[in-house]
Motif scaffolding. Sequence first.
Motif, PDB file in Angstrom:
ATOM      1  N   PRO A  12      -1.455   7.108   4.766  1.00 42.80           N
ATOM      2  CA  PRO A  12      -2.942   6.634   4.758  1.00 42.80           C
ATOM      3  C   PRO A  12      -3.543   7.222   3.442  1.00 42.80           C
ATOM      4  O   PRO A  12      -4.380   6.836   3.152  1.00 42.80           O
ATOM      5  CB  PRO A  12      -3.336   7.423   6.020  1.00 42.80           C
ATOM      6  CG  PRO A  12      -2.182   8.316   6.470  1.00 42.80           C
ATOM      7  CD  PRO A  12      -0.815   7.703   5.686  1.00 42.80           C
ATOM      8  N   ALA A  13      -3.060   8.655   3.049  1.00 41.12           N
ATOM      9  CA  ALA A  13      -3.742   9.219   1.891  1.00 41.12           C
ATOM     10  C   ALA A  13      -3.696   8.371   0.570  1.00 41.12           C
ATOM     11  O   ALA A  13      -4.553   8.516  -0.369  1.00 41.12           O
ATOM     12  CB  ALA A  13      -3.117  10.637   1.642  1.00 41.12           C
ATOM     13  N   SER A  14      -2.738   7.466   0.256  1.00 39.94           N
ATOM     14  CA  SER A  14      -2.729   6.600  -0.455  1.00 39.94           C
ATOM     15  C   SER A  14      -3.868   5.487  -0.708  1.00 39.94           C
ATOM     16  O   SER A  14      -3.935   4.611  -1.583  1.00 39.94           O
ATOM     17  CB  SER A  14      -1.420   5.830  -0.702  1.00 39.94           C
ATOM     18  OG  SER A  14      -1.303   4.896   0.162  1.00 39.94           O
ATOM     19  N   LEU A  15      -4.646   5.282   0.330  1.00 44.81           N
ATOM     20  CA  LEU A  15      -5.615   4.348   0.572  1.00 44.81           C
ATOM     21  C   LEU A  15      -7.032   5.001   0.199  1.00 44.81           C
ATOM     22  O   LEU A  15      -8.176   4.341   0.450  1.00 44.81           O
ATOM     23  CB  LEU A  15      -5.738   3.868   1.955  1.00 44.81           C
ATOM     24  CG  LEU A  15      -4.247   2.932   2.378  1.00 44.81           C
ATOM     25  CD1 LEU A  15      -4.554   2.723   3.829  1.00 44.81           C
ATOM     26  CD2 LEU A  15      -4.018   1.954   1.412  1.00 44.81           C
ATOM     27  N   PHE A  16      -7.132   6.152  -0.431  1.00 47.31           N
ATOM     28  CA  PHE A  16      -8.211   6.799  -0.665  1.00 47.31           C
ATOM     29  C   PHE A  16      -8.299   7.262  -2.235  1.00 47.31           C
ATOM     30  O   PHE A  16      -7.073   7.302  -2.706  1.00 47.31           O
ATOM     31  CB  PHE A  16      -8.279   8.269  -0.011  1.00 47.31           C
ATOM     32  CG  PHE A  16      -8.716   7.930   1.457  1.00 47.31           C
ATOM     33  CD1 PHE A  16      -9.919   7.989   1.822  1.00 47.31           C
ATOM     34  CD2 PHE A  16      -7.542   7.870   2.383  1.00 47.31           C
ATOM     35  CE1 PHE A  16     -10.197   7.979   3.377  1.00 47.31           C
ATOM     36  CE2 PHE A  16      -8.183   7.487   4.012  1.00 47.31           C
ATOM     37  CZ  PHE A  16      -9.366   7.672   4.312  1.00 47.31           C
TER      38      PHE A  16
ATOM     39  N   THR B  40     -10.557   3.443  -0.293  1.00 51.61           N
ATOM     40  CA  THR B  40     -10.768   2.351  -1.203  1.00 51.61           C
ATOM     41  C   THR B  40      -9.738   1.248  -0.836  1.00 51.61           C
ATOM     42  O   THR B  40      -9.423   0.379  -1.826  1.00 51.61           O
ATOM     43  CB  THR B  40     -10.267   2.939  -2.562  1.00 51.61           C
ATOM     44  OG1 THR B  40      -9.120   3.514  -2.636  1.00 51.61           O
ATOM     45  CG2 THR B  40     -11.388   3.933  -3.193  1.00 51.61           C
ATOM     46  N   GLY B  41      -9.167   1.557   0.239  1.00 53.24           N
ATOM     47  CA  GLY B  41      -8.011   0.049   0.703  1.00 53.24           C
ATOM     48  C   GLY B  41      -7.026  -0.027  -0.268  1.00 53.24           C
ATOM     49  O   GLY B  41      -6.503   1.172  -0.646  1.00 53.24           O
ATOM     50  N   LEU B  42      -6.560  -0.876  -0.763  1.00 54.36           N
ATOM     51  CA  LEU B  42      -5.484  -0.953  -1.332  1.00 54.36           C
ATOM     52  C   LEU B  42      -5.634  -0.920  -2.853  1.00 54.36           C
ATOM     53  O   LEU B  42      -4.894  -1.100  -3.895  1.00 54.36           O
ATOM     54  CB  LEU B  42      -4.832  -2.445  -1.272  1.00 54.36           C
ATOM     55  CG  LEU B  42      -4.210  -2.570   0.176  1.00 54.36           C
ATOM     56  CD1 LEU B  42      -3.678  -4.201   0.437  1.00 54.36           C
ATOM     57  CD2 LEU B  42      -3.128  -1.663   0.447  1.00 54.36           C
ATOM     58  N   HIS B  43      -7.046  -0.310  -3.389  1.00 58.36           N
ATOM     59  CA  HIS B  43      -7.268  -0.533  -4.618  1.00 58.36           C
ATOM     60  C   HIS B  43      -6.418   0.511  -5.589  1.00 58.36           C
ATOM     61  O   HIS B  43      -6.273   0.052  -6.716  1.00 58.36           O
ATOM     62  CB  HIS B  43      -8.722   0.164  -4.939  1.00 58.36           C
ATOM     63  CG  HIS B  43      -9.487   0.169  -6.112  1.00 58.36           C
ATOM     64  ND1 HIS B  43      -9.357   1.250  -6.890  1.00 58.36           N
ATOM     65  CD2 HIS B  43      -9.710  -1.097  -6.815  1.00 58.36           C
ATOM     66  CE1 HIS B  43      -9.954   0.777  -8.123  1.00 58.36           C
ATOM     67  NE2 HIS B  43     -10.223  -0.404  -8.272  1.00 58.36           N
ATOM     68  N   ASN B  44      -5.987   1.572  -4.961  1.00 56.93           N
ATOM     69  CA  ASN B  44      -4.920   2.192  -5.845  1.00 56.93           C
ATOM     70  C   ASN B  44      -3.729   1.442  -6.149  1.00 56.93           C
ATOM     71  O   ASN B  44      -3.290   1.508  -7.520  1.00 56.93           O
ATOM     72  CB  ASN B  44      -4.605   3.587  -5.089  1.00 56.93           C
ATOM     73  CG  ASN B  44      -5.297   4.649  -4.849  1.00 56.93           C
ATOM     74  OD1 ASN B  44      -6.404   4.751  -5.824  1.00 56.93           O
ATOM     75  ND2 ASN B  44      -5.663   5.404  -3.744  1.00 56.93           N
TER      76      ASN B  44
ATOM     77  N   GLY C 142      -5.034  10.320  -4.894  1.00 58.12           N
ATOM     78  CA  GLY C 142      -4.813   8.999  -4.215  1.00 58.12           C
ATOM     79  C   GLY C 142      -3.906   8.204  -4.896  1.00 58.12           C
ATOM     80  O   GLY C 142      -2.810   7.725  -4.425  1.00 58.12           O
ATOM     81  N   LEU C 143      -4.088   8.147  -6.179  1.00 58.04           N
ATOM     82  CA  LEU C 143      -3.462   7.049  -7.066  1.00 58.04           C
ATOM     83  C   LEU C 143      -1.654   7.943  -7.079  1.00 58.04           C
ATOM     84  O   LEU C 143      -0.879   7.036  -7.093  1.00 58.04           O
ATOM     85  CB  LEU C 143      -3.804   7.207  -8.422  1.00 58.04           C
ATOM     86  CG  LEU C 143      -3.420   5.996  -9.234  1.00 58.04           C
ATOM     87  CD1 LEU C 143      -4.047   4.764  -8.828  1.00 58.04           C
ATOM     88  CD2 LEU C 143      -3.657   6.307 -10.849  1.00 58.04           C
ATOM     89  N   THR C 144      -1.855   9.106  -7.232  1.00 56.36           N
ATOM     90  CA  THR C 144      -0.422   9.596  -7.248  1.00 56.36           C
ATOM     91  C   THR C 144       0.292   9.425  -6.141  1.00 56.36           C
ATOM     92  O   THR C 144       1.465   9.090  -5.993  1.00 56.36           O
ATOM     93  CB  THR C 144      -0.561  11.180  -7.367  1.00 56.36           C
ATOM     94  OG1 THR C 144      -1.248  11.435  -8.707  1.00 56.36           O
ATOM     95  CG2 THR C 144       0.812  11.938  -7.422  1.00 56.36           C
ATOM     96  N   MET C 145      -0.302   9.391  -4.775  1.00 54.81           N
ATOM     97  CA  MET C 145       0.513   9.351  -3.680  1.00 54.81           C
ATOM     98  C   MET C 145       0.664   7.644  -3.488  1.00 54.81           C
ATOM     99  O   MET C 145       1.739   7.500  -3.065  1.00 54.81           O
ATOM    100  CB  MET C 145      -0.480   9.790  -2.334  1.00 54.81           C
ATOM    101  CG  MET C 145      -0.324  11.307  -2.191  1.00 54.81           C
ATOM    102  SD  MET C 145      -0.853  12.124  -0.669  1.00 54.81           S
ATOM    103  CE  MET C 145      -2.604  12.315  -1.373  1.00 54.81           C
ATOM    104  N   ALA C 146      -0.105   6.695  -3.954  1.00 57.56           N
ATOM    105  CA  ALA C 146       0.181   5.651  -4.072  1.00 57.56           C
ATOM    106  C   ALA C 146       1.641   5.152  -4.707  1.00 57.56           C
ATOM    107  O   ALA C 146       2.545   4.442  -4.556  1.00 57.56           O
ATOM    108  CB  ALA C 146      -1.081   4.624  -4.662  1.00 57.56           C
ATOM    109  N   ALA C 147       1.522   5.881  -6.123  1.00 57.56           N
ATOM    110  CA  ALA C 147       2.641   5.856  -7.127  1.00 57.56           C
ATOM    111  C   ALA C 147       3.841   6.254  -6.072  1.00 57.56           C
ATOM    112  O   ALA C 147       5.131   5.753  -6.192  1.00 57.56           O
ATOM    113  CB  ALA C 147       2.481   6.668  -8.230  1.00 57.56           C
TER     114      ALA C 147
END
Lengths: 291, 272
Positions: free
Chosen positions: A33-37, A48-52, A259-264
């Motif tokens: 969930p945190a990757s969506l912020f 921000t949804g899938l923006h990351n 957020g971007l780091t966790m998406a990565a």
Amino acid sequence: MNRIRASTALLYLAPALLLVGAFYLYPMAYTIPASLFRWDRITAMRWTGLHNFTTLFGRADFRAALANSAIWIGVGTLVHTPLGLAIALVLQRKPPGWSFFRTVYFLPNILSVASLALLWYFFLNPTIGPVDGVLRAIGLSSIALAWLSRTGSALVATLLPFALYIGFTMLIFLSQLTAIPREYYEAAQIDGASNARQDISITLPLVRRAVVVNVLFNASFCLKMIEYPLIMTSGGPANATTILPLFMYYQMTRAREYGLTMAAGLVTIVFGSAFMAIVFLLQKTANRRWG
Amino acid sequence: MIARVFRWFVLLLFLLVVLLPLLWLLVSSFLPNREFFSRPLAFTAVRWDLGNYASVLREQPMLLYLLNSLIVSVASTILGAFVALPAAFAFLFRFRMRRLLYPLLVFGLFVPTSAFMIPYFLMVSRIGLYDNLLGIALVYAGVSLPTAFLIVSTHMREAVYGEYLEASLLDGASVHQTFLHVAAPLALPGAMTACVFLIIIGWNELLYALLLSQNDASRTVQVAISFLVATYTANFTEAFASMILAVLPVVVISLFLNRRIASGLGMTVGLR
């Protein structure tokens, strides 16, 4: 096997389950969930949804990190692992001094990657490094040029120590090689098979479990390690040597893009899992072929 | 004949590749910086001058960093071993959920934990252990638990026969007594092997030490090493001396325990 009650077993397992929960399950559950912020830990989190994820794949530095990580895993699988197997095959025949060779080859693998990275940073340094020094001395100054600061050679230079330090891989191969019954080889020898022939027809099919273990260990090392590019090149020049863990490290500590780091991080895990799935599929095919 | 020559060529070439950079580092670490610059190949000027080591220990808090690394690696190892030992014991028995729990404890071996740097950082900060050696040790123990469990578990299965457990239980000992007086002593060699691995892993780790420490008081020697490129812009040979000091402890450990490491490895991954 003796049986105990599940409650008794859980008593003994509780501390271990607690640690696995805290350091593997919880971070995983947190990251999704945190990757969506969008979040920098100073201002409030913003959904921000899938923006990351779209941001990530739109960025050249992330795509470079992903591509380079794929290259690292490729080198781990196609260069490092076969080299380890080749050396193990030679040492398995116990040539004079084999245990000395084994000890020396394994030595770098117990040293910290940070110190090895720094060592190679100095070793390949254009002013003080002996590599360029020797190249200049024998009149090859045209190629004796700052390996780590040119886009063409920097990635190879950061990969080189990893590709060459095969001690761990070699030991894992050796331990499975010694478990192969001698009689297999004796029978083959009587049939007139050469050493190379024996290695291909007898040894290779029998060590494929060790191949899988090594390939997976090396891939997971490549996806965790930051030291070589961090210390040797800081990911440069122009993102030529950046890899996924280093990208995350810089996004977290310099850009504060949590957020971007966790998406990565999620992309890294999916990437690693996909690679593992492919390896397991290949293993299954091999098992069907060799039984 | 050609094959034999080729084999020796490969063995000696690899020996050179592995030893040459390390020997260069060692030899250079004894040279005064000016002399090093005049002979970058270093091997022409072998001598045993401890000047660089003395000034590193005098001018940098190197001893503190080494001590910090020792504390972190020993603390994480003790914690890891004490958690892995009873867990491995449980798997000597059959119980409900066994087949579910074993993979849960080992799947972490192949998880790229670099993806969790933010959760780890937030967790450690939340419990007030940021910039504290114990925070780093806790993360090490947690992250390497699958490794510790796998090593202890494999050795325990080899060393503790089902008959021993059965006899102990039949004699009226409780499960806990069986653990303390039968299984744990027999599993000690395996636990020691795990400890060697954990100490080396803890001593060598960089990423989480980098993320979780800020001041000298909690800086490990690997973090100090990673800052060397920036701090020693000119005095290279002192940087070399620091690097030697940073790797010396594990080299000493491995010289003593070389055979144990070599034999422990294959067994650990279930290949023997």
